[in-house]
Motif scaffolding. Structure first.
Motif: not given
Length: 212
Positions: A118-140
């Motif tokens: 997600r992103t937001w303009p620096n110094g503000t508290t209005k962020a974009s919605a979370w965007q899922t970039m990868i599914t099925r991560l299997r890092n231990d």
């Protein structure tokens, strides 16, 4: 006196015996079983192939996004753990589209096996919605060498002197619970070209969105 004439039996009109019927049904069941097994195998193979293709596409998109953004970052924060998620952020001093400083935050949501951004303009508290970039991560995550994010400070690091901050990314994705070894991995180091030995490690977290 009329005599009844008995016609000889025509063997071609005989019906099936019980034994012949049982044998025929057994053969039919066997053929159906073989066919269904083959279809199920083909379906599973197709699903696995699609999952591998999806994993490769997601890793490629993630790499392109990080490569485009991190090189323009002036500072990259050290990763931190909140609940079941691992976070890191970086500050882009001037977003190409808006011309304003932008914060970018990534997180590995362990219990979902997802990489989100997600992103937001620096110094503000209005962020974009979370965007899922990868599914099925299997890092231990219990293994140090499989941690998804690592930031190297600019300066002298055990005899290795670097003038810029570096971000190490290791992502392992694939079929997860299906226990299939196929999938994809991203193991790469990005350099924040606008960073220096004076770059802080608390950008975007003060007066910004922080880590939920």
């Amino acid at each position: 006196m009329v005599r009844a004439q008995v016609q000889p039996r025509d063997d071609s009109e005989d019906g099936m015996s019980l034994v012949e019927l049982i044998i025929s049904m057994a053969i039919l069941v066997l053929l159906l079983g073989v066919t269904l097994t083959a279809v199920a195998g083909m379906s599973k193979s197709t699903v696995r192939s699609q999952a591998v293709a999806d994993a490769s596409d997601q890793l490629r998109t993630t790499y392109q996004r990080l490569d485009k953004e991190v090189r323009y970052a002036s500072s990259v924060n050290q990763p931190g753990v909140v609940g079941n998620s691992i976070y890191f952020e970086y500050l882009i001093d001037s977003n190409i589209a808006t011309g304003t400083p932008e914060c970018v935050q990534w997180r590995d949501v362990a219990d979902k096996g997802e990489l989100q951004r997600r992103t937001w303009p620096n110094g503000t508290t209005k962020a974009s919605a979370w965007q899922t970039m990868i599914t099925r991560l299997r890092n231990d995550l219990s293994q140090v060498e499989q941690q998804p994010f690592r930031v190297q400070r600019a300066g002298n690091n055990n005899g290795k002197v670097t003038s810029k901050q570096q971000l190490d990314i290791f992502l392992d994705t694939g079929l997860g619970a299906d226990a299939d070894p196929r999938g994809g991995q991203l193991d790469v180091t990005f350099v924040a070209q606008n960073s220096s030995t004076n770059s802080p490690y608390t950008v975007c977290l003060i007066g910004g969105m922080n880590r939920p």
